[in-house]
Scaffold this active site. Structure first.
Site, PDB file in Angstrom:
ATOM      1  N   HIS A  39       0.841  -1.202   0.000  1.00  0.00           N
ATOM      2  CA  HIS A  39       0.000   0.000   0.000  1.00  0.00           C
ATOM      3  C   HIS A  39       0.875   1.251   0.000  1.00  0.00           C
ATOM      4  O   HIS A  39       1.202   1.823   1.041  1.00  0.00           O
ATOM      5  CB  HIS A  39      -0.890  -0.019   1.252  1.00  0.00           C
ATOM      6  CG  HIS A  39      -1.989   0.989   1.229  1.00  0.00           C
ATOM      7  ND1 HIS A  39      -3.210   0.760   1.818  1.00  0.00           N
ATOM      8  CD2 HIS A  39      -2.066   2.235   0.710  1.00  0.00           C
ATOM      9  CE1 HIS A  39      -3.988   1.819   1.668  1.00  0.00           C
ATOM     10  NE2 HIS A  39      -3.307   2.734   0.998  1.00  0.00           N
ATOM     11  N   HIS A  88       1.545   5.093  -2.083  1.00  0.00           N
ATOM     12  CA  HIS A  88       1.088   6.112  -3.035  1.00  0.00           C
ATOM     13  C   HIS A  88       2.327   6.779  -3.644  1.00  0.00           C
ATOM     14  O   HIS A  88       3.061   7.473  -2.948  1.00  0.00           O
ATOM     15  CB  HIS A  88       0.204   7.153  -2.347  1.00  0.00           C
ATOM     16  CG  HIS A  88      -1.068   6.587  -1.804  1.00  0.00           C
ATOM     17  ND1 HIS A  88      -2.224   6.474  -2.549  1.00  0.00           N
ATOM     18  CD2 HIS A  88      -1.356   6.074  -0.582  1.00  0.00           C
ATOM     19  CE1 HIS A  88      -3.177   5.927  -1.805  1.00  0.00           C
ATOM     20  NE2 HIS A  88      -2.669   5.668  -0.617  1.00  0.00           N
ATOM     21  N   LEU A  89       2.544   6.538  -4.933  1.00  0.00           N
ATOM     22  CA  LEU A  89       3.693   7.128  -5.619  1.00  0.00           C
ATOM     23  C   LEU A  89       3.328   8.403  -6.374  1.00  0.00           C
ATOM     24  O   LEU A  89       4.217   9.098  -6.875  1.00  0.00           O
ATOM     25  CB  LEU A  89       4.312   6.104  -6.576  1.00  0.00           C
ATOM     26  CG  LEU A  89       4.949   4.873  -5.902  1.00  0.00           C
ATOM     27  CD1 LEU A  89       5.538   3.933  -6.945  1.00  0.00           C
ATOM     28  CD2 LEU A  89       6.009   5.286  -4.890  1.00  0.00           C
ATOM     29  N   HIS A 108     -10.955  -0.013   0.807  1.00  0.00           N
ATOM     30  CA  HIS A 108     -10.838   1.128   1.721  1.00  0.00           C
ATOM     31  C   HIS A 108     -12.173   1.211   2.454  1.00  0.00           C
ATOM     32  O   HIS A 108     -13.154   1.712   1.910  1.00  0.00           O
ATOM     33  CB  HIS A 108     -10.562   2.394   0.907  1.00  0.00           C
ATOM     34  CG  HIS A 108     -10.565   3.663   1.701  1.00  0.00           C
ATOM     35  ND1 HIS A 108      -9.426   4.400   1.896  1.00  0.00           N
ATOM     36  CD2 HIS A 108     -11.560   4.332   2.329  1.00  0.00           C
ATOM     37  CE1 HIS A 108      -9.725   5.471   2.608  1.00  0.00           C
ATOM     38  NE2 HIS A 108     -11.016   5.457   2.890  1.00  0.00           N
ATOM     39  N   HIS A 116      -5.624  -0.702   5.645  1.00  0.00           N
ATOM     40  CA  HIS A 116      -5.431   0.107   6.869  1.00  0.00           C
ATOM     41  C   HIS A 116      -6.525  -0.074   7.936  1.00  0.00           C
ATOM     42  O   HIS A 116      -7.182   0.886   8.343  1.00  0.00           O
ATOM     43  CB  HIS A 116      -5.256   1.587   6.518  1.00  0.00           C
ATOM     44  CG  HIS A 116      -6.179   2.146   5.473  1.00  0.00           C
ATOM     45  ND1 HIS A 116      -7.536   1.965   5.497  1.00  0.00           N
ATOM     46  CD2 HIS A 116      -5.903   2.892   4.366  1.00  0.00           C
ATOM     47  CE1 HIS A 116      -8.072   2.576   4.463  1.00  0.00           C
ATOM     48  NE2 HIS A 116      -7.093   3.137   3.749  1.00  0.00           N
ATOM     49  N   ASN A 176      -6.298   9.253   7.000  1.00  0.00           N
ATOM     50  CA  ASN A 176      -7.503   8.471   6.697  1.00  0.00           C
ATOM     51  C   ASN A 176      -7.112   6.995   6.614  1.00  0.00           C
ATOM     52  O   ASN A 176      -6.306   6.621   5.760  1.00  0.00           O
ATOM     53  CB  ASN A 176      -8.079   8.934   5.357  1.00  0.00           C
ATOM     54  CG  ASN A 176      -9.333   8.197   4.952  1.00  0.00           C
ATOM     55  OD1 ASN A 176      -9.722   7.201   5.542  1.00  0.00           O
ATOM     56  ND2 ASN A 176      -9.987   8.679   3.897  1.00  0.00           N
ATOM     57  N   ASP A 195       0.823   2.663   3.764  1.00  0.00           N
ATOM     58  CA  ASP A 195      -0.072   3.721   3.282  1.00  0.00           C
ATOM     59  C   ASP A 195       0.718   5.023   3.137  1.00  0.00           C
ATOM     60  O   ASP A 195       0.245   6.106   3.495  1.00  0.00           O
ATOM     61  CB  ASP A 195      -1.274   3.915   4.211  1.00  0.00           C
ATOM     62  CG  ASP A 195      -2.372   4.776   3.593  1.00  0.00           C
ATOM     63  OD1 ASP A 195      -2.276   5.094   2.387  1.00  0.00           O
ATOM     64  OD2 ASP A 195      -3.318   5.155   4.309  1.00  0.00           O
TER      65      ASP A 195
END
Length: 428
Positions: free
Chosen positions: A56, A58-59, A177, A230, A276, A303
């Site tokens: 998990h 985020h790029l 999610h 998450h 979040n 995350d």
């Protein structure tokens, strides 16, 4: 083909051994191995683990290169001991077609600091209305097996069912999610005593738990795999535990920050703590640690959510949600799970390498540290303790909740298929 001898490393925290790398493969593991012709790395009792795998991340590329790029994100990953990351689909444009996931995949191949496996969107544009091209993304060069609208919940039960049915055909998994949108309208933090005292909109635990309950039942009905992103509440733990007891094919992840931080920190109104799902209570933190230890929660996932300073250096209500995590994850897990006696280093390898690789079908990762296996490895100085300095991060963003906080452990070396990506704490 180069040879590297890692001398005196505690493999999975055990007794010191030598590990010989020949080319892309581990050639031998033992004591007193011949170092002739090999570059020698004196481990000095540091812990050697299989390269970490993050399910998990985020790029941000394409579209938000001001926050992160595939290059900077994979450099951050290598700095944190990761040899593979799964890149979430909430980019601009959204990774909901074969073309976009192939773009991200090829960028990962070009930069070479770790393997990048794109995650495909479940729905077109993350809008929750129409299934994306799941089959085309799976059949593309990227070979997508994990699908998620992360950042948004697939709240329509029919759409979620159809997605589970579709990915079942090729052994894929839907990563949910879990956030019931109607229950979190205007929410700013965990709903509880602190939110009431601060007058901030509350984010109730049931908003997460109700979606998880629905989705494990859908997965049971369809006979498909579902993964919970998450997970953050004690109630969610109990639902996943119940589902597993029924034989439902569900896996779950917890983030490092949910293992350590609580909603009490929001009293500072510092937006770095806005995330979040939100930081929860001390009771939730204890439940998450225990669930990770007993296997109810399968893995740790970062995350990693980079944001430029202007999206965090503002008033709480206007701030973006998210924290960077790739470069501090292993230290937080050491503090919360190893130093507390809840997990040993073999357990850390299982939760941060073996199982995430299995869930995401990351071939060649999460393998044993033994002869004949790919040389995806990380060396950790577990005796180190020092303050977190975001100015030294490889990530393009600095939104860490740990600035100035002392944490244990430091990654000194990372090898991706025998090639060093980090040496003595410095990127190659």
């Amino acid at each position: 083909m180069s040879k590297i001898l890692i001398r005196g490393a505690k493999v999975l925290g055990g007794e010191p051994q030598d590990v010989l790398i020949d080319g892309e493969t581990i050639a031998a593991v033992g004591t007193g191995l011949d170092a002739e012709g090999a570059e020698v790395v004196e481990a000095g009792g540091k812990v050697l683990l299989p390269g970490l795998v993050d399910l998990h991340t985020h790029l941000r590329e394409p579209g938000r290169e001001d926050s992160e790029t595939v290059l900077t994100g994979t450099r951050a990953a290598a700095s944190g001991g990761y040899t593979a990351v799964f890149a979430m689909a909430n980019t601009f444009p959204v990774a909901d077609t074969a073309g976009v996931v192939e773009q991200v995949y090829r960028l990962g191949q070009e930069h070479g600091y770790c393997d990048v496996q794109p995650i495909g969107a479940v729905t077109v544009g993350l809008e929750g209305k129409k299934l994306a091209e799941l089959g085309a993304m799976h059949e593309s060069a990227a070979g997508v097996t994990v699908f998620s609208d992360d950042g948004k919940c697939v709240d329509d039960a029919v759409i979620m069912r159809r997605a589970l049915e579709y990915v079942k055909a090729f052994g894929g998994v839907v990563a949910q999610h879990a956030q019931e949108p109607r229950l979190t309208e205007g929410a700013q933090m965990n709903e509880g005593v602190v939110s009431a005292e601060l007058g901030l909109g509350g984010w109730p635990a049931v908003a997460e738990e109700s979606i998880i309950a629905r989705d494990v039942l859908l997965a049971e009905h369809v006979g498909s795999r579902v993964h919970i992103c998450h997970l953050s509440t004690a109630g969610s733990v109990e639902i996943v535990r119940w589902a597993k007891s029924r034989g439902i094919d569900v896996t779950a992840e917890v983030t490092p920050h949910h293992l350590l931080l609580t909603d009490e920190l929001v009293r500072s109104y510092n937006p770095v703590y806005k995330v979040n799902p939100p930081l929860r209570t001390e009771r939730d933190v204890r439940a998450l640690r225990e669930a990770l230890a007993d296997g109810t929660i399968d893995i740790v996932a970062t995350d990693h959510a980079p944001h430029p300073h202007e999206d965090k250096d503002c008033e709480w209500a206007a701030a973006a949600m998210g924290m960077v995590g790739l470069e501090t994850a292993l230290s937080v897990v050491q503090e919360t799970m190893v130093d507390t006696g809840l997990l040993d280093w073999a357990g850390v390898a299982d939760r941060m390498s073996v199982k995430p690789a299995q869930i995401g079908r990351a071939t060649g990762h999460g393998r044993p540290v033994s002869a004949g296996e790919p040389a995806n490895l990380v060396l950790v100085d577990t005796q180190y303790r020092g303050p977190v300095d975001p100015a030294r991060f490889a990530s393009r963003s600095r939104n860490t909740p740990y600035e100035g906080r002392e944490l244990p452990g430091r990654v000194t070396h990372t090898w991706l298929r025998g090639k060093a990506t980090l040496v003595d704490g410095k990127l190659t």
